[in-house]
Design a protein around this motif. Structure first.
Motif, PDB file in Angstrom:
ATOM      1  N   ALA A 186       0.782  -1.226   0.000  1.00  0.00           N
ATOM      2  CA  ALA A 186       0.000   0.000   0.000  1.00  0.00           C
ATOM      3  C   ALA A 186       0.812   1.274   0.000  1.00  0.00           C
ATOM      4  CB  ALA A 186      -0.929   0.014   1.217  1.00  0.00           C
ATOM      5  N   ALA A 187       2.098   1.196   0.209  1.00  0.00           N
ATOM      6  CA  ALA A 187       2.863   2.417   0.383  1.00  0.00           C
ATOM      7  C   ALA A 187       3.018   3.221  -0.884  1.00  0.00           C
ATOM      8  CB  ALA A 187       4.246   2.089   0.944  1.00  0.00           C
ATOM      9  N   GLY A 241      28.060  -1.740 -14.539  1.00  0.00           N
ATOM     10  CA  GLY A 241      28.536  -1.265 -15.825  1.00  0.00           C
ATOM     11  C   GLY A 241      28.037   0.148 -16.078  1.00  0.00           C
ATOM     12  N   GLU A 242      27.478   0.376 -17.271  1.00  0.00           N
ATOM     13  CA  GLU A 242      27.010   1.698 -17.652  1.00  0.00           C
ATOM     14  C   GLU A 242      25.556   1.951 -17.261  1.00  0.00           C
ATOM     15  OE1 GLU A 242      28.978   4.048 -18.952  1.00  0.00           O
ATOM     16  OE2 GLU A 242      30.620   2.612 -18.700  1.00  0.00           O
ATOM     17  N   ASN A 243      24.862   0.929 -16.801  1.00  0.00           N
ATOM     18  CA  ASN A 243      23.427   1.064 -16.516  1.00  0.00           C
ATOM     19  C   ASN A 243      23.181   1.431 -15.051  1.00  0.00           C
ATOM     20  OD1 ASN A 243      23.087   0.353 -19.141  1.00  0.00           O
ATOM     21  ND2 ASN A 243      22.291  -1.691 -18.743  1.00  0.00           N
ATOM     22  N   THR A 244      22.213   2.306 -14.843  1.00  0.00           N
ATOM     23  CA  THR A 244      21.966   2.864 -13.507  1.00  0.00           C
ATOM     24  C   THR A 244      20.488   2.820 -13.167  1.00  0.00           C
ATOM     25  OG1 THR A 244      23.865   4.356 -13.605  1.00  0.00           O
ATOM     26  CG2 THR A 244      22.092   4.959 -12.094  1.00  0.00           C
ATOM     27  N   MET A 245      20.208   2.540 -11.899  1.00  0.00           N
ATOM     28  CA  MET A 245      18.861   2.699 -11.354  1.00  0.00           C
ATOM     29  C   MET A 245      18.913   3.745 -10.244  1.00  0.00           C
ATOM     30  SD  MET A 245      16.437   0.001  -9.255  1.00  0.00           S
ATOM     31  CE  MET A 245      16.003  -0.949 -10.716  1.00  0.00           C
ATOM     32  N   TRP A 246      18.073   4.757 -10.363  1.00  0.00           N
ATOM     33  CA  TRP A 246      17.909   5.742  -9.302  1.00  0.00           C
ATOM     34  C   TRP A 246      16.707   5.330  -8.458  1.00  0.00           C
ATOM     35  CZ3 TRP A 246      21.787   8.996  -8.662  1.00  0.00           C
ATOM     36  CH2 TRP A 246      22.585   9.328  -9.764  1.00  0.00           C
ATOM     37  N   LEU A 247      16.899   5.244  -7.156  1.00  0.00           N
ATOM     38  CA  LEU A 247      15.865   4.718  -6.260  1.00  0.00           C
ATOM     39  C   LEU A 247      15.501   5.757  -5.213  1.00  0.00           C
ATOM     40  CD1 LEU A 247      14.112   2.415  -5.085  1.00  0.00           C
ATOM     41  CD2 LEU A 247      16.135   1.648  -3.822  1.00  0.00           C
ATOM     42  N   LEU A 248      14.210   6.038  -5.119  1.00  0.00           N
ATOM     43  CA  LEU A 248      13.685   6.966  -4.104  1.00  0.00           C
ATOM     44  C   LEU A 248      12.966   6.172  -3.030  1.00  0.00           C
ATOM     45  CD1 LEU A 248      12.943   9.801  -3.052  1.00  0.00           C
ATOM     46  CD2 LEU A 248      10.949   9.740  -4.561  1.00  0.00           C
ATOM     47  N   LEU A 307      10.356   2.799  -3.737  1.00  0.00           N
ATOM     48  CA  LEU A 307      10.053   1.773  -2.738  1.00  0.00           C
ATOM     49  C   LEU A 307       9.755   2.454  -1.406  1.00  0.00           C
ATOM     50  CD1 LEU A 307      12.756  -1.046  -3.162  1.00  0.00           C
ATOM     51  CD2 LEU A 307      10.291  -1.297  -3.501  1.00  0.00           C
ATOM     52  N   PRO A 308       8.944   1.838  -0.555  1.00  0.00           N
ATOM     53  CA  PRO A 308       8.810   2.347   0.810  1.00  0.00           C
ATOM     54  C   PRO A 308      10.174   2.348   1.504  1.00  0.00           C
ATOM     55  CG  PRO A 308       7.125   0.715   0.342  1.00  0.00           C
ATOM     56  CD  PRO A 308       8.083   0.670  -0.799  1.00  0.00           C
ATOM     57  N   MET A 309      10.440   3.384   2.279  1.00  0.00           N
ATOM     58  CA  MET A 309      11.739   3.512   2.933  1.00  0.00           C
ATOM     59  C   MET A 309      12.057   2.301   3.800  1.00  0.00           C
ATOM     60  SD  MET A 309      14.318   5.585   2.958  1.00  0.00           S
ATOM     61  CE  MET A 309      13.818   7.275   2.597  1.00  0.00           C
TER      62      MET A 309
END
Length: 347
Positions: A27-28, A67-74, A321-323
């Motif tokens: 639910a978050a 490598g060159e690929n990135t995920m930004w996560l909040l 994602l929820p913290m």
């Protein structure tokens, strides 16, 4: 087609029990809530004696790469200060420049639990919320626990008499929600609706990792649940302890998210009643026999699989994602680090 469960569909049959009791997983970050821009305008940032207000930056982003690929996560947080607004422009620009947006994991349910049939099951669901044999909390709780419950109920739910017939699990949830809102906090999701809107505007694909669940004979399942006792005393007692001791820290965590103090979020300990409340339901015979006991682990697995695929196929991904699922040695970020991904946490 499967139907995705969101918090705006409550209450609907037995599946809603899961949406209520897996807040960190289900639910978050669900869409469908009002956007901050639709609320009354807020004034410029000021620091209240207790809670921050106005425009706030929120936390920095985790950078996960290979490598060159990135995920930004909040990391999202709930509850948050009622009168703050997330200053989101920089983050939403990053969303728009990504190839994929990855949401929190959720559940999908088979077509046998459609909207019409679900609404027909509402009376049965409400019955399942009550104690078996219509017992009151005074009858099922130890005397000391009931006195603690009564004291908090007088403060936060003074006019609600019906809750006295509810199972400890549901009574705890109702009391917790009332106390949090009384403290100047809100459960509204202020992050995901804006992220999803920005992704759609930029035509960025949004993926919602899902655990597929099918409940055979849902009417019978609800009737069985209504007659089943739950081991939910720990859920209520931990909720009472949290409300007795943790509301000030809860406000501190809300402020920490608002101003972007991730270090403080890590350092602030708290009593987490969630696992005890979740286990009370998932470990009940009605649900464990139907394969629900390991739903939290299944949700973690499907999200990690989706994250790895996103990192493999896209130069830039944005995830929310929820913290509570981000931080900690058993969190989702730690699992990616263990799988060999490079992780940079925000300062």
């Amino acid at each position: 087609m499967p139907r995705k469960l969101t918090t705006t569909m409550r209450p609907m049959a037995l599946v809603l029990l899961l949406s209520c009791l897996l807040p960190g997983i289900l639910a978050a970050d669900t869409p469908g809530q009002s956007l901050p821009s639709e609320r009354e305008p807020l004034q410029t940032t000021v620091l209240d004696e207790v809670l921050v207000t106005g425009d706030q930056p929120g936390p920095g982003l985790w950078r996960i790469s290979r490598g060159e690929n990135t995920m930004w996560l909040l990391g999202n947080q709930s509850p948050l200060p009622r009168r703050m607004r997330w200053r989101s422009d920089e983050v939403l620009a990053l969303v728009a420049s990504s190839q994929l947006v990855l949401a929190s994991p959720t559940l999908t349910f088979g077509s046998d639990i459609g909207r019409i049939r679900g609404l027909l099951l509402v009376p049965a669901l409400l019955g399942a919320r009550r104690n078996p044999d219509q017992a009151s909390l005074a009858e099922v709780l130890p005397e000391e626990t009931y006195q603690r419950w009564s004291a908090l109920k007088r403060r936060y739910l003074p006019r609600n008499r019906g809750v006295e017939k509810w199972r400890p699990l549901f009574a705890a949830q109702k009391l917790y929600e009332a106390a949090v809102e009384d403290s100047g906090l809100r459960f509204d999701n202020i992050v995901w609706p804006l992220v999803e809107k920005a992704a759609k505007r930029a035509r960025v694909e949004v993926i919602v990792p899902a655990v597929s669940v099918r409940i055979e004979a849902p009417r019978a399942a609800i009737k069985d649940f209504a007659k089943t006792s739950l081991d939910d005393l720990a859920c209520l007692e931990l909720t009472l302890e949290r409300l007795e001791t943790d509301l000030e820290s809860m406000r501190d965590r809300a402020n920490a998210w608002a101003v972007g103090d991730v270090a403080l979020l890590r350092d602030l300990p708290f009593i987490d009643q969630g696992p005890a409340c979740i286990d009370a339901v998932l470990q009940s015979s009605v649900l464990s026999e139907r394969g629900f006991a390991d739903l939290p682990q299944q949700a973690k697995t499907v999200w990690l699989e989706a994250a790895e695929k996103a990192l493999e196929e896209n130069s830039q991904t944005f995830a929310v994602l929820p913290m509570r699922l981000v931080l900690g040695d058993d969190g989702f970020v730690a699992a990616l680090r263990e799988r060999g991904y490079h992780v940079e946490a925000p300062l």
